[in-house]
Design a protein around this motif. Structure first.
Motif, PDB file in Angstrom:
ATOM      1  N   VAL A 169       0.912  -1.423   0.000  1.00  0.00           N
ATOM      2  CA  VAL A 169       0.056   0.014   0.123  1.00  0.00           C
ATOM      3  C   VAL A 169       0.815   1.292  -0.014  1.00  0.00           C
ATOM      4  N   PRO A 170       0.584   2.045  -0.842  1.00  0.00           N
ATOM      5  CA  PRO A 170       1.497   3.326  -0.970  1.00  0.00           C
ATOM      6  C   PRO A 170       1.480   4.069   0.384  1.00  0.00           C
ATOM      7  N   TYR A 172       2.816   7.681   2.986  1.00  0.00           N
ATOM      8  CA  TYR A 172       3.128   9.093   2.750  1.00  0.00           C
ATOM      9  C   TYR A 172       4.704   9.130   3.287  1.00  0.00           C
ATOM     10  N   ILE A 173       5.154   9.871   2.162  1.00  0.00           N
ATOM     11  CA  ILE A 173       6.718   9.926   2.309  1.00  0.00           C
ATOM     12  C   ILE A 173       7.159  11.382   3.235  1.00  0.00           C
ATOM     13  N   GLY A 174       5.929  11.999   3.646  1.00  0.00           N
ATOM     14  CA  GLY A 174       6.470  12.968   4.862  1.00  0.00           C
ATOM     15  C   GLY A 174       6.561  14.456   4.013  1.00  0.00           C
ATOM     16  N   ARG A 175       6.155  14.422   2.882  1.00  0.00           N
ATOM     17  CA  ARG A 175       6.200  15.529   2.140  1.00  0.00           C
ATOM     18  C   ARG A 175       4.778  15.927   1.250  1.00  0.00           C
ATOM     19  N   SER A 176       4.387  17.383   0.949  1.00  0.00           N
ATOM     20  CA  SER A 176       3.175  17.234  -0.116  1.00  0.00           C
ATOM     21  C   SER A 176       3.698  18.515  -0.838  1.00  0.00           C
ATOM     22  N   PHE A 177       2.795  18.408  -2.097  1.00  0.00           N
ATOM     23  CA  PHE A 177       2.717  19.534  -2.921  1.00  0.00           C
ATOM     24  C   PHE A 177       1.501  20.384  -2.812  1.00  0.00           C
ATOM     25  N   LEU A 275       2.261  13.218  -1.203  1.00  0.00           N
ATOM     26  CA  LEU A 275       3.167  12.684  -1.965  1.00  0.00           C
ATOM     27  C   LEU A 275       3.126  10.982  -1.211  1.00  0.00           C
ATOM     28  N   HIS A 276       2.954  10.071  -1.963  1.00  0.00           N
ATOM     29  CA  HIS A 276       2.941   8.371  -1.616  1.00  0.00           C
ATOM     30  C   HIS A 276       3.866   7.680  -2.486  1.00  0.00           C
ATOM     31  N   THR A 291      -1.197  -8.116 -14.861  1.00  0.00           N
ATOM     32  CA  THR A 291      -0.071  -7.368 -14.249  1.00  0.00           C
ATOM     33  C   THR A 291      -0.373  -5.827 -14.106  1.00  0.00           C
ATOM     34  N   LEU A 292       0.633  -4.981 -13.775  1.00  0.00           N
ATOM     35  CA  LEU A 292       0.519  -3.723 -13.574  1.00  0.00           C
ATOM     36  C   LEU A 292       1.436  -2.951 -14.403  1.00  0.00           C
ATOM     37  N   LEU A 293       1.338  -1.641 -14.619  1.00  0.00           N
ATOM     38  CA  LEU A 293       2.356  -0.826 -15.140  1.00  0.00           C
ATOM     39  C   LEU A 293       1.966   0.684 -14.546  1.00  0.00           C
ATOM     40  N   GLY A 294       3.166   1.575 -14.597  1.00  0.00           N
ATOM     41  CA  GLY A 294       3.088   2.857 -14.157  1.00  0.00           C
ATOM     42  C   GLY A 294       2.683   2.733 -12.596  1.00  0.00           C
ATOM     43  N   ASP A 295       2.241   3.567 -12.024  1.00  0.00           N
ATOM     44  CA  ASP A 295       2.304   4.103 -10.711  1.00  0.00           C
ATOM     45  C   ASP A 295       1.311   2.896  -9.934  1.00  0.00           C
ATOM     46  N   SER A 296       0.607   2.225 -10.563  1.00  0.00           N
ATOM     47  CA  SER A 296       0.037   1.291  -9.984  1.00  0.00           C
ATOM     48  C   SER A 296       1.275  -0.052  -9.634  1.00  0.00           C
ATOM     49  N   ALA A 297       2.153   0.011 -10.642  1.00  0.00           N
ATOM     50  CA  ALA A 297       3.481  -0.968 -10.297  1.00  0.00           C
ATOM     51  C   ALA A 297       4.544  -0.277  -9.373  1.00  0.00           C
ATOM     52  N   HIS A 298       4.716   0.963  -9.611  1.00  0.00           N
ATOM     53  CA  HIS A 298       6.121   1.275  -8.912  1.00  0.00           C
ATOM     54  C   HIS A 298       5.836   2.898  -8.457  1.00  0.00           C
ATOM     55  N   LEU A 299       4.720   3.252  -7.741  1.00  0.00           N
ATOM     56  CA  LEU A 299       4.861   4.886  -7.417  1.00  0.00           C
ATOM     57  C   LEU A 299       5.628   5.122  -6.546  1.00  0.00           C
ATOM     58  N   SER A 300       6.187   6.422  -7.171  1.00  0.00           N
ATOM     59  CA  SER A 300       7.501   6.937  -6.280  1.00  0.00           C
ATOM     60  C   SER A 300       7.559   8.173  -6.015  1.00  0.00           C
ATOM     61  N   ALA A 301       8.225   8.964  -5.416  1.00  0.00           N
ATOM     62  CA  ALA A 301       8.134  10.266  -5.230  1.00  0.00           C
ATOM     63  C   ALA A 301       8.659  11.072  -6.676  1.00  0.00           C
TER      64      ALA A 301
END
Length: 377
Positions: A169-170, A172-177, A275-276, A291-301
């Protein structure tokens, strides 16, 4: 290829997959929660990179058409100190290899390249279940369902398809825009427009920053970054745009007025973007038919690679399916074998970029990266 291909999500990745499949004569259907292509604004500028995004567009047969969408001069970069003094001013000389386009126009290009009826609008996926024998059923909010032999989750950070493959599950990275928009900047907001220049602006300090981009029509699109908890942002009443803008601008007290104007003079209500990210090494065991692609597969900062990676994923998956007619599992195995290390590498580099942007050494480390005197650590 006789297996029906069902794609959940009409973002850039899902549409690229559908287009590459179409180029190879493989039919696909894309189901999208939005009710129409114009149901909501499609975000701002995207820099499309030579090594992934443009490779995907070439595979889709759309590279020449893409070049017609490029906004010239937008690869210029400015880094300003908090007092407005210029630390770096790099013009767009056409050699950076990352031409800028409006996301909405790129999406429209992909949509227009697909056969009529490929995208089924107003279909919000609310549940997915395995039926056995590599088949899956997708349930939509309107009560309808579809059964498919190849299901692709291209539905972003909060994917409904991902739970078939992974418990991740994504987080929160501790930062938001916080996004703001100033329209007709050169006329109505001249000081802010001058500060932004012709392309991208970075004004940074440890834990925060003001990042802006000149879009088409003189629009100044700003991402205000703050390393704060979700609870801190919950304390801001975004329903009162003036008060919210003033409160966010307080975090930049003493900064040059032409910079804080990008917050306080916004022509729209500020929009919060928490940001997650998924784990850097996110992967899954092979599950037949999905299968998955994009943010479904590798959501990052956010690091400028998200859209590029999604399109590249879509192109690579489309080519894998075309290269293994009648053998979906061979196609998905080949696709995921390359997907996992590629995703991990980009996620790590994204974290390193955020350290350059908002870490203790900002903005000097970022300037070093731009000038070639340093690289992401």
């Amino acid at each position: 290829m006789t297996t029906d291909v069902t794609i959940i999500g009409a973002g850039l990745g899902g549409l690229t997959l559908a287009r590459v499949l179409h180029v190879h004569g493989v039919p696909a259907t894309v189901y999208e929660a939005e009710t129409a292509p114009t149901a909501r604004a499609q975000g701002g500028m995207l820099d499309i990179h030579e090594h992934n995004g443009q490779v995907a567009l070439r595979a889709a047969g759309l590279l020449d058409a893409f070049r017609g969408l490029v906004l010239e001069g937008r690869q210029a970069i400015r880094v300003l100190d908090r007092d407005g003094s210029v630390l770096l001013d790099r013009p767009d000389d056409g050699t950076a290899g990352r031409p800028e386009v409006q996301r909405g126009e790129l999406r429209r290009l992909l949509l227009d390249s697909l056969p009529a009826g490929t995208v089924r609008w107003g279909h919000k996926a609310v549940g997915v279940r395995a039926l056995g024998d590599s088949r899956h059923e997708v349930a939509f909010a309107d009560g309808s369902t579809v059964v498919t032999g190849l299901l692709v989750g291209a539905d972003g950070a909060w994917s409904r398809v991902r739970p078939l493959l992974s418990d991740a599950v994504p987080a929160y990275i501790g930062r938001s825009f916080v996004e703001t928009w100033l329209y007709d900047g050169d006329t109505r907001h001249p000081a802010a427009a001058k500060a932004v220049g012709g392309g991208s602006l970075f004004a940074l300090a440890p834990g925060k920053g003001i990042q802006a981009h000149r879009e088409s029509g003189g629009t100044l699109h700003t991402y205000v970054a703050l390393s704060r908890s979700r609870a801190w942002f919950d304390g801001i009443d975004l329903g009162d745009p003036a008060a919210a803008g003033a409160r966010i601008a307080e975090e930049f007290d003493g900064w040059a007025p032409e910079l804080t104007a990008l917050i306080t003079e916004s022509d729209t209500a500020p929009v919060l973007r928490p940001l997650h990210a998924l784990p850097v090494d996110h992967r899954w065991d092979r599950v037949p038919g999905v299968t998955l692609l994009g943010d479904s597969a590798h959501l990052s900062a956010p690091n400028g690679e998200g859209a590029n990676l999604a399109m590249y994923d879509g192109a690579e998956l489309g080519r894998a399916v075309a290269a293994h007619p009648g053998d979906v599992e061979a196609a998905l195995t080949a696709y995921e074998r390359d997907l996992f290390p590629r995703s991990a590498t980009e996620a790590i580099e994204g974290e390193q970029l955020h350290e350059l942007l908002f870490g203790d050494d900002t903005p000097h480390g970022l300037i070093g990266m731009f000038t070639g005197n340093a690289s992401p650590r």
